[in-house]
Design a protein around this motif. Structure first.
Motif, PDB file in Angstrom:
ATOM      1  N   SER A  82       0.824  -1.213   0.000  1.00 35.03           N
ATOM      2  CA  SER A  82       0.000   0.000   0.000  1.00 35.03           C
ATOM      3  C   SER A  82       0.854   1.258   0.000  1.00 35.03           C
ATOM      4  N   GLU A  83       0.186   2.365  -0.267  1.00 38.06           N
ATOM      5  CA  GLU A  83       0.850   3.665  -0.294  1.00 38.06           C
ATOM      6  C   GLU A  83       1.239   4.125   1.109  1.00 38.06           C
ATOM      7  N   ARG A  84       0.665   3.508   2.120  1.00 41.90           N
ATOM      8  CA  ARG A  84       0.833   4.036   3.477  1.00 41.90           C
ATOM      9  C   ARG A  84       2.259   3.890   4.013  1.00 41.90           C
ATOM     10  N   LEU A  85       3.078   3.054   3.386  1.00 41.07           N
ATOM     11  CA  LEU A  85       4.451   2.885   3.868  1.00 41.07           C
ATOM     12  C   LEU A  85       5.465   3.716   3.097  1.00 41.07           C
ATOM     13  N   LYS A  86       5.034   4.441   2.081  1.00 39.31           N
ATOM     14  CA  LYS A  86       5.969   5.255   1.292  1.00 39.31           C
ATOM     15  C   LYS A  86       6.579   6.355   2.154  1.00 39.31           C
ATOM     16  N   VAL A  87       7.900   6.557   1.991  1.00 43.81           N
ATOM     17  CA  VAL A  87       8.584   7.644   2.696  1.00 43.81           C
ATOM     18  C   VAL A  87       9.477   8.380   1.705  1.00 43.81           C
ATOM     19  N   ASN A  88       9.772   9.627   2.031  1.00 45.59           N
ATOM     20  CA  ASN A  88      10.635  10.440   1.189  1.00 45.59           C
ATOM     21  C   ASN A  88      11.830  10.908   2.012  1.00 45.59           C
ATOM     22  N   VAL A  89      13.022  10.627   1.524  1.00 46.81           N
ATOM     23  CA  VAL A  89      14.245  11.060   2.209  1.00 46.81           C
ATOM     24  C   VAL A  89      15.027  11.943   1.243  1.00 46.81           C
ATOM     25  N   CYS A  90      15.066  13.220   1.535  1.00 47.13           N
ATOM     26  CA  CYS A  90      15.723  14.254   0.717  1.00 47.13           C
ATOM     27  C   CYS A  90      15.463  14.082  -0.785  1.00 47.13           C
ATOM     28  N   CYS A 135       0.083   0.342  10.866  1.00 40.61           N
ATOM     29  CA  CYS A 135      -0.630   1.485  10.274  1.00 40.61           C
ATOM     30  C   CYS A 135      -2.120   1.196  10.147  1.00 40.61           C
ATOM     31  N   GLU A 136      -2.445  -0.006   9.691  1.00 40.88           N
ATOM     32  CA  GLU A 136      -3.862  -0.385   9.554  1.00 40.88           C
ATOM     33  C   GLU A 136      -4.580  -0.354  10.899  1.00 40.88           C
ATOM     34  N   ASP A 137      -3.956  -0.961  11.900  1.00 42.54           N
ATOM     35  CA  ASP A 137      -4.584  -1.077  13.217  1.00 42.54           C
ATOM     36  C   ASP A 137      -4.747   0.270  13.910  1.00 42.54           C
ATOM     37  N   ASN A 138      -3.892   1.238  13.569  1.00 45.65           N
ATOM     38  CA  ASN A 138      -3.911   2.526  14.257  1.00 45.65           C
ATOM     39  C   ASN A 138      -4.441   3.673  13.402  1.00 45.65           C
ATOM     40  N   GLY A 139      -5.015   3.334  12.247  1.00 50.92           N
ATOM     41  CA  GLY A 139      -5.602   4.350  11.383  1.00 50.92           C
ATOM     42  C   GLY A 139      -4.598   5.375  10.877  1.00 50.92           C
ATOM     43  N   ILE A 140      -3.388   4.921  10.601  1.00 47.51           N
ATOM     44  CA  ILE A 140      -2.328   5.819  10.129  1.00 47.51           C
ATOM     45  C   ILE A 140      -2.312   5.796   8.604  1.00 47.51           C
ATOM     46  N   ALA A 141      -2.536   6.933   7.985  1.00 47.02           N
ATOM     47  CA  ALA A 141      -2.610   7.007   6.519  1.00 47.02           C
ATOM     48  C   ALA A 141      -1.239   6.834   5.885  1.00 47.02           C
ATOM     49  N   ASN A 142      -0.201   7.351   6.542  1.00 45.02           N
ATOM     50  CA  ASN A 142       1.166   7.194   6.041  1.00 45.02           C
ATOM     51  C   ASN A 142       2.120   7.113   7.226  1.00 45.02           C
TER      52      ASN A 142
END
Length: 305
Positions: A2-10, A287-294
């Motif tokens: 899912s998109e919820r694990l995407k991160v951006n580093v610089c 993320c799913e269990d805690n309602g975290i979008a990203n």
């Protein structure tokens, strides 16, 4: 995934924040029979030097309570082999590639960076825990002025790549080093590298490692790593990638709450080669269990007393 694990580093987007740490995953070849490397957010490849290195004489690894010591000595095939043999294979794996580089002098580090810059790696990670032969063997990363000088020289040769500087924990003040490196042009920081340690064989009265001392990694260093990441993230404006004893998805969450935008996993892979994949699955469920979008929503959210 899912998109919820995407991160951006610089400016570099990772599909998830889990990255095998340099020196613990080689170039990924040995792990491909277990799972696709595309599952990983990225790979920080084996430390690369300008010329091939044989590494230190063995024994080079020693087990310790809750961790391990190593003094491998940056064994690698050199820049030419990495660029012409390892990198083309890695670029087919659908994951971000971080080139970890090291040198014995500022000039050597800069020359290596100039070779890496035109390549297709996504980011360069500069290891400043190496001995600086022109400064009496002290590590680049233990002196603010030297750390800044090598960072500036390398960044000058990397106009097209983000530069992440990997900090040594073997210092009095991690924040002073971090701020010096940031001011010299680093785009991101990664920490912690290993803590210096030693084991002795009581039968022979000799150090277990032939190099006498080595780098301590594993769960034993995790609280130190969390503390240093928290201090550093609060002292600089550039992203921080956390590492040091991360073994579970819970550890990854803790490190991100301390201020890490992504995490690197090292010693845990030796105990369980599936550790990075289990971590990714655990973060997804968290993320799913805690309602975290990203997952980035949790970065730096620790609330100190």
């Amino acid at each position: 995934m899912s998109e919820r694990l995407k991160v951006n580093v610089c400016g570099v987007e990772f599909k998830n924040p889990v990255i095998p740490a340099s020196g613990t995953y080689g170039y990924g070849r040995e792990y491909e029979c277990l799972y696709p490397l595309s599952k990983l957010g990225g790979i920080s490849v084996k430390g690369t030097t300008l010329k091939p290195r044989q590494g230190n004489q063995g024994p080079r690894v020693a087990e310790t309570p809750a961790g391990m010591l190593n003094s491998v000595g940056l064994q690698n095939g050199g820049a030419e082999k990495f660029l012409n043999y390892e990198l083309p294979n890695l670029l087919t794996k659908d994951t971000r590639i971080i080139a970890n580089i090291a040198g014995a002098s500022i000039e050597e580090c800069a020359e290596l960076a100039s070779l890496i810059n035109p390549s297709a790696v996504d980011m360069v990670e500069l290891n400043i825990s190496c001995p600086n032969v022109k400064q009496g063997g002290a590590a680049f990363g233990t002196d603010c002025n030297v750390a800044a000088a090598v960072t500036a020289a390398v960044k000058k040769e990397l106009p097209d790549k983000p530069l992440m500087v990997k900090l040594s924990p073997n210092v009095t003040s991690i924040t002073d080093i971090a701020k010096a490196v940031e001011a010299a042009g680093a785009d991101a920081l990664s920490l912690i590298n290993t803590l210096l340690g030693m084991r002795i064989d009581i039968k022979t009265r000799r150090p277990i490692l032939r190099n006498n001392v080595g780098g301590l990694s594993g769960p034993a260093v995790f609280p130190v790593a969390v503390r240093m990441v928290w201090q550093t993230a609060n002292a600089v404006k550039i992203p921080v990638v956390g590492m040091g004893g991360i073994s579970t998805w819970e550890d990854a969450v803790e490190m991100m709450m301390a201020g890490a935008s992504a995490v690197q996993v090292g010693a845990a892979i030796f105990a369980d080669p599936y550790a990075p994949v289990k971590m990714i699955d655990g973060l997804e469920k968290y993320c799913e269990d805690n309602g975290i979008a990203n997952i980035s929503e949790i970065v730096g959210t620790v609330q100190p007393w």
